[in-house]
Scaffold this active site. Structure first.
Site, PDB file in Angstrom:
ATOM      1  N   SER A 251       0.728  -1.285   0.056  1.00  0.00           N
ATOM      2  CA  SER A 251       0.137   0.028  -0.021  1.00  0.00           C
ATOM      3  C   SER A 251       0.711   1.216  -0.081  1.00  0.00           C
ATOM      4  O   SER A 251       2.066   1.054   0.082  1.00  0.00           O
ATOM      5  CB  SER A 251      -0.903   0.012   1.378  1.00  0.00           C
ATOM      6  N   LYS A 252       0.039   2.480  -0.061  1.00  0.00           N
ATOM      7  CA  LYS A 252       0.898   3.767   0.028  1.00  0.00           C
ATOM      8  C   LYS A 252       2.052   3.783   1.054  1.00  0.00           C
ATOM      9  O   LYS A 252       2.913   4.585   1.023  1.00  0.00           O
ATOM     10  CB  LYS A 252      -0.239   4.742  -0.023  1.00  0.00           C
TER      11      LYS A 252
END
Ligand code: GLU
Length: 479
Positions: A251-252
Site C-alpha cells: 500500500s501507499k
C-alpha cells in the site's frame, strides 16, 4: 497456428498500481514476442467506483511505459467498443441465450429471503461459512410478477469438478460442490464481472488470460460460462501478488504504488519494466535487461508461483543502471523536462547538456537527481550554498582564483583534456596545491562543494561563463 491474443482488463477505480502494471507487462511481452495482439479493455461496469479520471490515468500510465496496445481505447479495433459500459447490448443478448438454453435463470429472491436462508443454515450447522444460496427459481418456480426486480443467476453444476492447467500455478481442480448459482446480471441490468469478462474475452478472441491470482476464485465460474456458450476456453496464467517488504498487502505506506509516481520521481520506463518483470520472473542471475531482451527472453514457465516482495533499494539500483545505459543525447532529452520543471529552460539537444551527461550520470540515480546536479550549468548565476561560500570564498582565496582565471584564459580548446595537464603543471611551477585552488573554484563555478571534476565543469560551462563566474566569486570574496 492461431494468433496469440492477450488483454489487459483493468477496472478504472484508482491509479494503475505496480502490481497491475506487472500483469499487463507479462501479457504485452508475450504478445510482442509471439507477434500477437495486445488488447486494452476497460472494465467499468461498477458505476459507483469507476471514474473517467482513472481510465485516463491508466491510458496515460501505459503510454508512458510504452506498453502499446493494438486494440482498445484511442486506437479502436474490430472488436470494440473497448469500454464495458458501452457493451451492455452485447451482454444482454448473451444472457438471453443462456436463459433460453437453460444455463441461467431469473431469480426473484429478495435480500430478506436470502438472509433468512443464511440464518437457517447457521442454525442448522452451527457455522456461518460455507453457505450457498439455493434459489427456488432454479427449478422453475414462477414469480408473481415477472417484471419485479430480479437478478440472473448461472445454473452451476452441483457435482464434478472444473480443472485447468494454469501457466503459472500448474494444474488446478475445483469441486463444483463449493459453487453457488452465481449472479450474472444485477437488478439494474448491469453485468457482473464474470459475465462481462467472459463475453468480452470470447468476442475479442482472447487466447490467453493473464491476471492477478486474486481472480483465481473466478476462473471456475468463467470456464462454466465458456462451456455453456460452447466457446473455446482460453489458457490462464494467474500472476502472484506483489507484497510489501514485510509481507503485508502493498500500500501507499510502503511504496509509491501508482506507476506515474515513478515517472514524477524521475524513473525511466525501461527501468520500471525491468524491475517489475524481475519481481516474479527470472532468467538465470541476470538482473538488467533491455526491453528488446525482455521481449526475446520472457516465458510464462519462468514466472514464479509465489508472491514477491517489493524492494525499493533494488528498484533504485535497477533505475541507476538504466540511467547509465542511455546514450548521452537520449539522456539529455530525458532530463530536459525535469530541468524545465525546476524553472530552468534548456533545449534537449543543447550541446552543454549532452556534454554534461557523462560527468553527471555516474552519481545520479533518477532524472530528478540528474536535473538537480545539472542545474548550475544553465542559470546565469548558480544558486550559492551560503555555508560553502562562507567557508571557501574568503579573502585568502582571492589570489588563487585570480591566478586560476589568468592561467586558463589562454587554454584552447577549453576541454578537460587540455585544462587538466595545463593547470596542474602551472600549479606545480607556482608551488600551489590543488587543495588551495579546487574547492574555492568549485564553489565559484557551481555554488556547491560537490560536483564532477573541476575541469569537466569548466569544459561544460565554456570559457566565457567560467571566467565570468570566477570574476563574480572574486568580487564577492574580496569584500
Ligand atoms: N477488471 C478486473 C481487474 O481489474 C480484471 C480481471 C481480469 O483480468 O480478468 O481486476
Amino acid at each position: 497456428m492461431t494468433e496469440v491474443r492477450v488483454r489487459f482488463a483493468p477496472s478504472p477505480t484508482g491509479t494503475l498500481h505496480i502490481g497491475g502494471v506487472r500483469t499487463a507487462l507479462y501479457s504485452w511481452l508475450y504478445a510482442r514476442q509471439q507477434g500477437g495482439k495486445f488488447i486494452l479493455r476497460v472494465e467499468d461496469t461498477d458505476q459507483g467506483r469507476s471514474t473517467e479520471e482513472s481510465a485516463r490515468v491508466i491510458v496515460e500510465s501505459l503510454r508512458w511505459l510504452g506498453l502499446d496496445w493494438d486494440e482498445g481505447p484511442e486506437v479502436g479495433g474490430p472488436n470494440g467498443p473497448y469500454f464495458q459500459s458501452q457493451r451492455l447490448d452485447i451482454y444482454r443478448e448473451v444472457v438471453e441465450k443462456l436463459i433460453a438454453s437453460g444455463h441461467a435463470y431469473r431469480c426473484y429472491a429478495t435480500k430478506e429471503e436470502i438472509e433468512a436462508a443464511r440464518e437457517a443454515f447457521a442454525a442448522r450447522t452451527g457455522r456461518k461459512e460455507g453457505f450457498t444460496f439455493e434459489s427456488p427459481y432454479r427449478d422453475g418456480k414462477q414469480p408473481a410478477d415477472p417484471s419485479a426486480p430480479h437478478v440472473v443467476r448461472f445454473k452451476a453444476p452441483r457435482e464434478g469438478t472444473t480443472a485447468w492447467d494454469d501457466l503459472i500455478k500448474g494444474r488446478i481442480e475445483i469441486q463444483h460442490s463449493t459453487l453457488q448459482d452465481f449472479v450474472l446480471v444485477r437488478p439494474d441490468g448491469m453485468p457482473l464481472y464474470n459475465l462481462g469478462c467472459v463475453v468480452d474475452d470470447i468476442t475479442m478472441g482472447v487466447t490467453l488470460v493473464a491476471r492477478g491470482d486474486d481472480h483465481m476464485i473466478n476462473t471456475t465460474p468463467q470456464i462454466l460460462i465458456y462451456q455453456a456458450l460452447g466457446a473455446k476456453v482460453p489458457e490462464f496464467a494467474h500472476v502472484p501478488m506483489v507484497l510489501a517488504p514485510n509481507g503485508q498487502k502493498l500500500s501507499k505506506r510502503h511504496a509509491a504504488v501508482g506507476v506515474l509516481e515513478y515517472r514524477d520521481m524521475g524513473y525511466l520506463p525501461d527501468a520500471v519494466l525491468n524491475y517489475l518483470v524481475r519481481l516474479g520472473w527470472s532468467y538465470g542471475d541476470q538482473e538488467i535487461f533491455t526491453r528488446a531482451e525482455l521481449i526475446e527472453k520472457f516465458s510464462w514457465d519462468r514466472v514464479g508461483a509465489q508472491a514477491s516482495r517489493y524492494d525499493a533499494k533494488k528498484f533504485a539500483y535497477v533505475q541507476g543502471e538504466h540511467l547509465r545505459m542511455l546514450d548521452d543525447a537520449r539522456l539529455a532529452e530525458e532530463v530536459a523536462p525535469f530541468l524545465e520543471a525546476r524553472g530552468v529552460k534548456v533545449a534537449p539537444d543543447d550541446p552543454r547538456l549532452v556534454k554534461a551527461m557523462p560527468y553527471l550520470k555516474p552519481r545520479a540515480v533518477t532524472l530528478v537527481e540528474l536535473a538537480e546536479a545539472a542545474e548550475y550549468f544553465f542559470v546565469d548565476e548558480p544558486a550559492m550554498d551560503e555555508k560553502a561560500a562562507a567557508k571557501f570564498l574568503t579573502p585568502e582565496a582571492v589570489p588563487h582564483l585570480r591566478w586560476l582565471a589568468s592561467t586558463i584564459a589562454g587554454v584552447e580548446p577549453f576541454t578537460d583534456a587540455q585544462l587538466s595537464p595545463h593547470v596542474t603543471a602551472a600549479m606545480e611551477a607556482e608551488g600551489l596545491t590543488m587543495k588551495e585552488i579546487a574547492q574555492p573554484a568549485r564553489v565559484a563555478l557551481t555554488g556547491r562543494t560537490k560536483s564532477p571534476g573541476l575541469f569537466e565543469v569548466m569544459e561544460v560551462l565554456g570559457k566565457d561563463a567560467t571566467l565570468a563566474r570566477l570574476e563574480r566569486a572574486i568580487e564577492r570574496a574580496g569584500t
